[in-house]
Design a protein around this motif. Structure first.
Motif, PDB file in Angstrom:
ATOM      1  N   LYS A   1       9.596  34.171  -8.286  1.00  0.00           N
ATOM      2  CA  LYS A   1      10.510  33.742  -9.343  1.00  0.00           C
ATOM      3  C   LYS A   1       9.754  33.042 -10.460  1.00  0.00           C
ATOM      4  CE  LYS A   1      14.673  33.019 -11.006  1.00  0.00           C
ATOM      5  NZ  LYS A   1      15.529  34.130 -11.489  1.00  0.00           N
ATOM      6  N   GLN A   2       8.870  32.151 -10.113  1.00  0.00           N
ATOM      7  CA  GLN A   2       8.105  31.427 -11.131  1.00  0.00           C
ATOM      8  C   GLN A   2       7.153  32.353 -11.871  1.00  0.00           C
ATOM      9  OE1 GLN A   2       5.805  28.234  -9.480  1.00  0.00           O
ATOM     10  NE2 GLN A   2       5.022  27.535 -11.471  1.00  0.00           N
ATOM     11  N   ASN A   3       6.467  33.198 -11.146  1.00  0.00           N
ATOM     12  CA  ASN A   3       5.468  34.085 -11.770  1.00  0.00           C
ATOM     13  C   ASN A   3       6.131  35.124 -12.680  1.00  0.00           C
ATOM     14  OD1 ASN A   3       2.639  35.065 -11.944  1.00  0.00           O
ATOM     15  ND2 ASN A   3       3.501  36.878 -10.965  1.00  0.00           N
ATOM     16  N   LEU A   4       7.185  35.754 -12.215  1.00  0.00           N
ATOM     17  CA  LEU A   4       7.865  36.774 -13.019  1.00  0.00           C
ATOM     18  C   LEU A   4       8.556  36.167 -14.236  1.00  0.00           C
ATOM     19  CD1 LEU A   4       9.378  38.977 -10.168  1.00  0.00           C
ATOM     20  CD2 LEU A   4       7.448  39.534 -11.663  1.00  0.00           C
TER      21      LEU A   4
ATOM     22  N   SER B   1       4.644  48.787 -25.091  1.00  0.00           N
ATOM     23  CA  SER B   1       4.108  48.418 -23.775  1.00  0.00           C
ATOM     24  C   SER B   1       4.408  46.958 -23.438  1.00  0.00           C
ATOM     25  CB  SER B   1       2.605  48.681 -23.734  1.00  0.00           C
ATOM     26  OG  SER B   1       1.924  47.864 -24.671  1.00  0.00           O
ATOM     27  N   VAL B   2       4.361  46.080 -24.433  1.00  0.00           N
ATOM     28  CA  VAL B   2       4.703  44.673 -24.199  1.00  0.00           C
ATOM     29  C   VAL B   2       6.177  44.538 -23.821  1.00  0.00           C
ATOM     30  CG1 VAL B   2       4.842  42.398 -25.266  1.00  0.00           C
ATOM     31  CG2 VAL B   2       2.879  43.858 -25.724  1.00  0.00           C
ATOM     32  N   ILE B   3       7.035  45.284 -24.474  1.00  0.00           N
ATOM     33  CA  ILE B   3       8.466  45.235 -24.158  1.00  0.00           C
ATOM     34  C   ILE B   3       8.725  45.756 -22.741  1.00  0.00           C
ATOM     35  CG2 ILE B   3      10.723  46.161 -24.794  1.00  0.00           C
ATOM     36  CD1 ILE B   3       9.809  46.175 -27.686  1.00  0.00           C
ATOM     37  N   ILE B   4       8.010  46.791 -22.341  1.00  0.00           N
ATOM     38  CA  ILE B   4       8.188  47.341 -20.994  1.00  0.00           C
ATOM     39  C   ILE B   4       7.794  46.316 -19.934  1.00  0.00           C
ATOM     40  CG2 ILE B   4       7.326  49.087 -19.401  1.00  0.00           C
ATOM     41  CD1 ILE B   4       7.164  51.015 -21.728  1.00  0.00           C
ATOM     42  N   ILE B   5       6.706  45.579 -20.174  1.00  0.00           N
ATOM     43  CA  ILE B   5       6.300  44.540 -19.227  1.00  0.00           C
ATOM     44  C   ILE B   5       7.393  43.482 -19.089  1.00  0.00           C
ATOM     45  CG2 ILE B   5       4.647  42.664 -18.858  1.00  0.00           C
ATOM     46  CD1 ILE B   5       2.554  44.399 -20.233  1.00  0.00           C
ATOM     47  N   GLY B   6       7.920  43.020 -20.208  1.00  0.00           N
ATOM     48  CA  GLY B   6       8.983  42.019 -20.152  1.00  0.00           C
ATOM     49  C   GLY B   6      10.232  42.532 -19.463  1.00  0.00           C
ATOM     50  N   TYR B   7      10.578  43.796 -19.710  1.00  0.00           N
ATOM     51  CA  TYR B   7      11.786  44.353 -19.099  1.00  0.00           C
ATOM     52  C   TYR B   7      11.643  44.462 -17.577  1.00  0.00           C
ATOM     53  CZ  TYR B   7      15.198  47.857 -17.666  1.00  0.00           C
ATOM     54  OH  TYR B   7      16.196  48.546 -17.011  1.00  0.00           O
ATOM     55  N   VAL B   8      10.493  44.983 -17.122  1.00  0.00           N
ATOM     56  CA  VAL B   8      10.289  45.150 -15.679  1.00  0.00           C
ATOM     57  C   VAL B   8      10.281  43.793 -14.970  1.00  0.00           C
ATOM     58  CG1 VAL B   8       8.648  45.934 -13.933  1.00  0.00           C
ATOM     59  CG2 VAL B   8       9.083  47.338 -15.946  1.00  0.00           C
ATOM     60  N   ALA B   9       9.566  42.827 -15.553  1.00  0.00           N
ATOM     61  CA  ALA B   9       9.504  41.498 -14.922  1.00  0.00           C
ATOM     62  C   ALA B   9      10.868  40.809 -14.943  1.00  0.00           C
ATOM     63  CB  ALA B   9       8.462  40.643 -15.636  1.00  0.00           C
ATOM     64  N   TYR B  10      11.596  40.922 -16.055  1.00  0.00           N
ATOM     65  CA  TYR B  10      12.920  40.272 -16.139  1.00  0.00           C
ATOM     66  C   TYR B  10      13.909  40.898 -15.148  1.00  0.00           C
ATOM     67  CZ  TYR B  10      17.438  38.855 -18.036  1.00  0.00           C
ATOM     68  OH  TYR B  10      18.717  38.365 -18.178  1.00  0.00           O
ATOM     69  N   LYS B  11      13.914  42.213 -15.053  1.00  0.00           N
ATOM     70  CA  LYS B  11      14.847  42.882 -14.147  1.00  0.00           C
ATOM     71  C   LYS B  11      14.564  42.523 -12.697  1.00  0.00           C
ATOM     72  CE  LYS B  11      16.513  47.495 -12.919  1.00  0.00           C
ATOM     73  NZ  LYS B  11      16.366  48.963 -13.164  1.00  0.00           N
TER      74      LYS B  11
ATOM     75  N   ALA C   1      13.040  39.760 -11.570  1.00  0.00           N
ATOM     76  CA  ALA C   1      13.251  38.337 -11.290  1.00  0.00           C
ATOM     77  C   ALA C   1      14.706  37.928 -11.365  1.00  0.00           C
ATOM     78  CB  ALA C   1      12.442  37.489 -12.281  1.00  0.00           C
ATOM     79  N   THR C   2      15.520  38.651 -12.097  1.00  0.00           N
ATOM     80  CA  THR C   2      16.894  38.211 -12.351  1.00  0.00           C
ATOM     81  C   THR C   2      17.893  38.819 -11.382  1.00  0.00           C
ATOM     82  OG1 THR C   2      16.326  38.000 -14.696  1.00  0.00           O
ATOM     83  CG2 THR C   2      18.661  38.016 -14.127  1.00  0.00           C
TER      84      THR C   2
END
Length: 303
Positions: free
Chosen positions: A181-184, A105-115, A117-118
């Motif tokens: 951008k900053q938040n994500l 679940s932690v990895i999914i949060i990082g993936y969604v936010a990174y995708k 924002a980037t």
């Protein structure tokens, strides 16, 4: 008592194994970042910090994922702490198992936010403003960021006291982009930074769960090696097999003579042959009987 797995395991802390201390520290770290994520999500849901309502509108899916992941981490922490204090290897096995979906679940949060924002964040915000956000959502963002419309006040703006056609407020594109951008970036950086620590916690749980005490298990025979009643009977039949046909000797029962036997003796005829003795022959017969018993007739006469 700690070695035997009794009580709460707090009576003799100096006798805790190094594996138990490592496991306790690992469980503590799970509590720290799980509680931090839960506090952030609760404060955001309650809109207690500036621009929290923007997150509720623009990043609602990420906020839901953070809430679920933090709840899973805290549940995992409770199981890990309980198993460590009680020296319960079954509970620690469940704890080690739950660490995997919590880490996912932690990895999914990082993936969604990174995708988000980037890759083409400005286009995503423009599309969401036009097609996904309701007038109330646009009004919330405008009031929070102090802007009007997306590009300007004439582009999909929700009218309000501060947002009208001749308002001096700028459009929301620039401020919303910079905030998102900053938040994500902060969210995916924190999520991916926790991944190595969480993997270390998984390794610690796997290595230390079976060494929470000095002895493995509770000192009991495994269930598959225990004897059942059928096994005992089978062994008894195998041992007593050659002696099974031999019947035990039956002791005779004790019996008493009935009163009818005594009455039968009293009614027995003293002269079964029917011989009639004369008066002269009776003393001679008596003397011979007494002599046969070892008694002298003269002594019997004196008596």
């Amino acid at each position: 008592m700690v070695e035997e797995g009794e009580g709460l395991g707090l009576e003799r802390i100096e006798r805790w194994t190094i594996h138990k201390w490592c496991l306790l520290m690992s469980v503590g770290t799970v509590f720290v970042y799980g509680m931090a994520a839960l506090v952030f999500s609760v404060l955001t849901w309650l809109q207690t910090w500036p621009q929290a309502d923007v997150v509720n509108v623009a990043d609602l899916d990420v906020l839901i994922l953070i809430t679920l992941a933090s709840s899973a981490l805290l549940l995992t922490f409770l199981l890990g702490l309980t198993g460590t204090i009680l020296n319960s290897r079954p509970i620690l096995a469940v704890y080690a198992l739950l660490l995997w979906p919590a880490g996912l679940s932690v990895i999914i949060i990082g993936y969604v936010a990174y995708k988000r924002a980037t890759f083409a964040l400005d286009r995503k915000l423009s599309y969401a403003w036009s097609d996904w956000y309701t007038p109330l959502d646009r009004l919330v963002i405008q009031n929070s960021l102090r802007c009007c419309g997306f590009y300007d006040a004439l582009h999909d703006a929700t009218p309000s006291k501060q947002c009208y056609s001749r308002t001096p407020l700028p459009g929301c594109k620039g401020r919303l982009y910079r905030f998102e951008k900053q938040n994500l970036d902060l969210i995916w950086s924190a999520a991916f930074a926790l991944v190595p620590l969480h993997i270390a916690n998984i390794v610690v749980s796997l290595l230390c769960a079976n060494h929470v005490t000095h002895t493995f298990g509770k000192g009991l025979m495994p269930k598959k090696y225990r004897l059942s009643g059928a096994d005992v009977r089978a062994d008894a039949e195998k041992i007593l097999g050659p002696y099974a046909p031999v019947r035990p000797v039956r002791r005779p029962e004790m019996s008493r003579a009935s009163s009818s036997d005594y009455h039968g003796l009293e009614k027995t005829d003293p002269n079964p042959n029917g011989i009639t003795w004369t008066s002269s022959q009776r003393p001679t017969l008596w003397a011979s009987q007494v002599t046969g018993l070892g008694l002298d007739p003269w002594v019997r006469k004196q008596v």
